[in-house]
Design an enzyme around this catalytic site. Structure first.
Site, short mmCIF file in Angstrom:
data_model
loop_
_atom_site.label_atom_id
_atom_site.label_comp_id
_atom_site.label_asym_id
_atom_site.label_seq_id
_atom_site.Cartn_x
_atom_site.Cartn_y
_atom_site.Cartn_z
N CYS A 8 0.86 -1.19 0.00
CA CYS A 8 0.00 0.00 0.00
C CYS A 8 0.90 1.23 0.00
O CYS A 8 2.05 1.15 -0.45
CB CYS A 8 -0.98 -0.03 1.17
SG CYS A 8 -0.25 0.00 2.81
N ASN A 11 2.21 1.50 4.43
CA ASN A 11 2.48 0.20 5.09
C ASN A 11 2.17 0.23 6.59
O ASN A 11 2.85 -0.42 7.39
CB ASN A 11 3.94 -0.26 4.84
CG ASN A 11 4.21 -1.73 5.21
OD1 ASN A 11 5.32 -2.07 5.62
ND2 ASN A 11 3.23 -2.60 5.10
N CYS A 13 -1.56 0.83 7.39
CA CYS A 13 -3.01 0.57 7.49
C CYS A 13 -3.42 -0.67 6.71
O CYS A 13 -3.69 -1.72 7.28
CB CYS A 13 -3.82 1.78 7.01
SG CYS A 13 -3.54 3.29 7.97
N ARG A 14 -3.50 -0.56 5.38
CA ARG A 14 -4.09 -1.63 4.56
C ARG A 14 -3.19 -2.85 4.38
O ARG A 14 -3.64 -3.98 4.64
CB ARG A 14 -4.47 -1.08 3.17
CG ARG A 14 -5.60 -0.08 3.22
CD ARG A 14 -5.71 0.68 1.91
NE ARG A 14 -4.54 1.54 1.69
CZ ARG A 14 -4.31 2.26 0.61
NH1 ARG A 14 -5.17 2.22 -0.38
NH2 ARG A 14 -3.23 3.02 0.50
P1 4NP Z 1 -1.83 2.87 4.06
O1 4NP Z 1 -2.38 4.28 4.60
O2 4NP Z 1 -1.24 3.13 2.68
O3 4NP Z 1 -3.03 2.00 3.98
O4 4NP Z 1 -0.81 2.40 5.06
C1 4NP Z 1 -1.55 5.42 4.70
C2 4NP Z 1 -0.76 5.60 5.82
C3 4NP Z 1 0.00 6.74 5.94
C4 4NP Z 1 -0.01 7.70 4.93
C5 4NP Z 1 -0.81 7.51 3.82
C6 4NP Z 1 -1.59 6.37 3.69
N1 4NP Z 1 0.75 8.88 5.06
O5 4NP Z 1 0.65 9.75 4.16
O6 4NP Z 1 1.51 9.03 6.03
#
Ligand code: 4NP
Length: 157
Positions: A8, A11, A13-14
């Site tokens: 994702c 790294n 959340c999803r």
């Molecule tokens: P993920 O979500 O891609 O599902 O882990 C995010 C977590 C952090 C950020 C963006 C998306 N960020 O911009 O810090």
């Protein structure tokens, strides 16, 4: 051995949620000696951090272990190391495809490609939406179908 990498943006959340959920189903089916599961992010902001609180909470409430999961950034050699690179949305996928010319045989897909009835193939980012339950439900369907596919296409019994 079949190696699966979920990717994702951050790294946290999803993809770590998908890693923990896929690991859990792989373990329940007794396939942990046959399938390696990991996750990574295209961004570098959260390297070394554990999953986001929303991801930890939903995994805990479903009794899914996430011990040892820490954010790392995806690298070009992952395309060589992993049999399945499974992106959460088309931005992540496009980002990884920049290395495709160096590793033309790498399999880079969207998780929801494995769920035919799903029209929108992107898993929404709960870092922005706050909806971790929606993500959990989508990942559950995706992980189930991905494992079905792996069992049908590899000798992992
Ligand atoms: P993920 O979500 O891609 O599902 O882990 C995010 C977590 C952090 C950020 C963006 C998306 N960020 O911009 O810090």
């Amino acid at each position: 051995m079949v190696k699966v990498l979920f990717v994702c943006l951050g790294n946290i959340c999803r993809s770590p949620m998908a890693e923990a959920m896929f690991r859990d189903v792989v373990k329940r089916e007794g396939l942990e000696g046959n399938i390696v599961v990991d996750s990574a992010g295209t961004g570098d902001w959260h390297i070394g951090q554990p999953p986001h609180e929303g991801t930890r909470t939903i995994l805990k409430s479903n009794r899914i272990d996430f011990e040892g999961i820490k954010a790392r950034q995806v690298e070009s050699k992952d395309l060589e190391d992993f049999d399945y690179i499974i992106a959460m949305d088309s931005d992540n996928k496009r980002n990884i495809e920049k290395w495709k010319s160096a590793f033309p045989t790498a399999k880079i897909e969207l998780l929801l490609d494995y769920v035919p009835h799903m029209k929108d193939k992107n898993v929404p980012d709960p870092y922005y939406t706050g909806n971790f339950q929606e993500v959990f439900d989508l990942l559950q369907q995706g992980c189930e179908k991905l494992l079905q596919h792996i069992k049908q296409n590899h000798d992992v019994k």
